[in-house]
Structure formats: C-alpha cells, structure tokens
Design an enzyme around this catalytic site. Structure first.
Site, mmCIF file in Angstrom:
data_model
loop_
_atom_site.group_PDB
_atom_site.id
_atom_site.type_symbol
_atom_site.label_atom_id
_atom_site.label_comp_id
_atom_site.label_asym_id
_atom_site.label_seq_id
_atom_site.Cartn_x
_atom_site.Cartn_y
_atom_site.Cartn_z
ATOM 1 N N GLY A 1 7.472 -5.299 2.553
ATOM 2 C CA GLY A 1 7.519 -5.052 3.987
ATOM 3 C C GLY A 1 6.292 -5.635 4.651
ATOM 4 N N THR B 1 7.013 2.419 1.256
ATOM 5 C CA THR B 1 6.697 1.156 1.928
ATOM 6 C C THR B 1 6.668 1.377 3.441
ATOM 7 O OG1 THR B 1 7.633 -0.114 0.120
ATOM 8 C CG2 THR B 1 7.395 -1.255 2.224
ATOM 9 N N GLU C 1 3.618 0.681 5.981
ATOM 10 C CA GLU C 1 3.711 -0.276 7.103
ATOM 11 C C GLU C 1 3.524 0.421 8.452
ATOM 12 O OE1 GLU C 1 3.451 -3.223 6.278
ATOM 13 O OE2 GLU C 1 4.156 -3.164 4.209
ATOM 14 N N HIS D 1 -0.043 0.753 9.126
ATOM 15 C CA HIS D 1 -0.590 -0.456 9.771
ATOM 16 C C HIS D 1 -0.251 -0.490 11.268
ATOM 17 C CE1 HIS D 1 -2.017 -2.502 6.246
ATOM 18 N NE2 HIS D 1 -0.837 -2.773 5.733
ATOM 19 N N ALA E 1 -12.735 -1.936 -4.594
ATOM 20 C CA ALA E 1 -12.801 -3.383 -4.772
ATOM 21 C C ALA E 1 -11.530 -4.100 -4.327
ATOM 22 C CB ALA E 1 -13.097 -3.717 -6.230
ATOM 23 N N ASP F 1 5.271 3.810 -5.383
ATOM 24 C CA ASP F 1 5.698 4.878 -4.470
ATOM 25 C C ASP F 1 5.400 6.276 -5.018
ATOM 26 O OD1 ASP F 1 6.640 2.929 -2.784
ATOM 27 O OD2 ASP F 1 8.652 3.784 -2.591
HETATM 28 N N1 ARG Z 1 3.060 -5.030 2.332
HETATM 29 C C1 ARG Z 1 3.002 -4.470 0.996
HETATM 30 C C2 ARG Z 1 3.757 -5.407 0.073
HETATM 31 O O1 ARG Z 1 4.733 -6.000 0.487
HETATM 32 C C3 ARG Z 1 3.632 -3.100 0.983
HETATM 33 C C4 ARG Z 1 3.102 -2.187 -0.057
HETATM 34 C C5 ARG Z 1 3.822 -0.851 -0.028
HETATM 35 N N2 ARG Z 1 3.443 0.012 -1.133
HETATM 36 C C6 ARG Z 1 4.292 0.869 -1.719
HETATM 37 N N3 ARG Z 1 3.881 1.653 -2.693
HETATM 38 N N4 ARG Z 1 5.542 0.976 -1.340
HETATM 39 O O2 ARG Z 1 3.414 -5.571 -1.089
HETATM 40 ZN ZN ZN Z 2 -0.252 -3.494 3.891
HETATM 41 CA CA CA Z 3 -12.967 -4.210 -1.326
#
Ligand code: ARG
Ligand code: ZN
Ligand code: CA
Length: 268
Positions: free
Chosen positions: A133, A169, A173, A176, A209, A241
């Site tokens: 996403g 996800t 998002e 953000h 990090a 997740d």
């Molecule tokens: N923008 C990130 C990607 O596409 C979303 C991460 C979402 N994390 C999660 N545990 N669902 O990798």
């Molecule tokens: Zn992100």
């Molecule tokens: Ca960092």
C-alpha cells in the site's frame, strides 16, 4: 481531545479479475480492524512488552463507511469499478502512472472530495516496488489524496494473504495520511553510519536503524537503544501484521494535530 473523531470513508474497489472485486465482508473486516487499532482496542495489544506499555497511545478515531455520497444521495460507502488495467504497477515514488487507480479517465475511479472523505482505493499492486500500500502525506494534490491498499493486504478473509492478512497495512498507511513517519526515520539506504541519524519526529519512539520485517524477538537492539531496543511492534514499522499492534502517545499527538489542523474538515 476526549471525544472520538469520526471519519467518513469511501472504499473504491478497482478490479480486473473478478477475485479482485472483494466482498463487502472483507471491506467490513478492514473497517473493524481500523476501529480497534485507532482506539487501542485491538485484542493483540497485549503483545506489547511490559517495558513499552507506558508508551501506548489511544488515537480515539472511528472510521465509518460513508452513508451519503458527495451529492447527498444514500450510499454504502463503496464504489466498484471494472478496469482493463491488469496491475497498477508502482515503480517509484513520483511516477504519475502509480496514481492511475485514482482517475476514471485513466482506468481507475475519481476520488470523492478529500476534505469530506478518506478515500481508500483497493486494487492489484505490482511493479518494481510491488507495494502492499501507499499513502499521500499532507499538503499535496486533493485529487490524489487518500491511501491505496493491495487487495491482498486489505482486511481479513477473502483475498487477504498471510502474513499481511490482519488489516495492518491500512493502519500503517492511514498513519501516514495523518502525518506519521516511519519509525526508523527513513535513513536506511544511505550507507553505514547514517542508519541512526533519521527521526520520525516523535520523542517517545526509540531511535531505530532500519525497518524490521517479520516478527523480531524482544529486545531487538539497534542504534544503542538498549535495553528495550526497537519498537518493532509499532504500526509504523514494517513488521508482519501479527506483530504490529500499537501507536505511541507521541504519534497520537501528531495525528491529533493533523485532525485539528489540516484535516479538521474530515473529523466530525
Ligand atoms: N508501504 C508498506 C509496504 O508496501 C506497507 C507496510 C505495511 N505493514 C504491514 N505490516 N502491513 O511495504
Ligand atoms: Zn510506510
Ligand atoms: Ca534510522
């Protein structure tokens, strides 16, 4: 803020193969995950190690599928559009082709006014980055405002696919979209020595990090952040997740500022 902010949502399902035309149940499961996660009401919040429990914040935000469309007509808060586009490939952060799902004239569907609705587009994602996403930050074009989620990482059941089948996800998002940054400060990829210089502008998240993946064991120490290490169970990390279960109070303060500032018109 003590009152729960109420945010109207429209889910735009843009599908090519029939399986991408996800069920109402899959959509409802995502809304329910958001309402747990943004009210610190998720049952897996108990996974937060004792040392990090004082950091847990409650955003007090409720999301609901819109009951009125932009013209005031009754709606279920879901649009469904068949497209000839086999995959909405995401190749960079700036390629306009990445935004095609957001425009009727480009094989997607136009968003509803972003000062009144949170637009969520659900479609097949592919390409070089093959994202789960992506979101739009504050202050950019209203026509592309909102979040995009792969149908394979949206809600529970249906086409949601492990380990991204618990609806996190969208929690990430929408974080953000409410002005949260990645917890590691996005300074990975700049070479050794710079990994600990980035910041997510929250005082209460440990310096970290690089993104975590999967499900690290506690404590996972980087950037001399011992004894407790990375807050890898935060929604703004990249862990699976089942591992991401919390926002911090500092992150809630940033979301609050967004909802009383730039996105105030959305929060009823
Ligand atoms: N923008 C990130 C990607 O596409 C979303 C991460 C979402 N994390 C999660 N545990 N669902 O990798
Ligand atoms: Zn992100
Ligand atoms: Ca960092």
């Amino acid at each position: 803020r003590t009152a729960v902010a109420q945010i109207p949502v429209v889910v735009h399902v843009v599908w090519n193969k029939p399986e991408q035309n996800i069920s109402q149940a899959q959509i409802d499961s995502q809304i329910s995950v958001l309402n747990d996660d943004f009210n610190a009401a998720n049952s897996d919040l108990s996974k937060v190690p004792a040392a990090f429990r004082p950091l847990v914040g409650n955003p007090l935000i409720r999301f609901f599928l819109a009951k009125r469309d932009p013209e005031g007509k009754s709606t279920v808060g879901v649009t469904r559009t068949q497209t000839a586009i086999i995959s909405f490939d995401h190749n960079s952060a700036t390629d306009p082709l990445d935004q095609r799902m957001k425009f009727t004239a480009q094989g997607g569907t136009d968003g509803w006014p972003s000062d009144r609705y949170l637009n969520i587009w659900v479609c097949k994602q592919g390409g070089l980055q093959s994202l789960l996403g992506f979101a739009q930050f504050l202050g950019l074009s209203a026509t592309t405002d909102g979040v995009v989620i792969s149908h394979t990482a949206f809600g529970k059941g249906g086409t949601a696919t492990s380990p991204f089948d618990l609806g996190r996800t969208a929690s990430h998002e929408i974080g953000h979209w409410l002005n949260l940054l990645h917890i590691w400060g996005d300074d990975d990829g700049w070479g050794a020595g710079l990994l600990c210089s980035g910041t997510d502008l929250c005082d209460d998240t440990p310096n970290q990090a690089i993104p975590n993946r999967g499900g690290p064991a506690f404590p996972h120490i980087t950037c001399r952040n011992g004894p407790n290490g990375d807050l890898f169970m935060n929604y703004m990390d990249y862990s699976d997740d089942a591992t991401t279960v919390m926002f911090t109070k500092g992150q809630v303060a940033r979301m609050d500022a967004t909802l009383s500032g730039p996105r105030a018109s959305l929060a009823g």
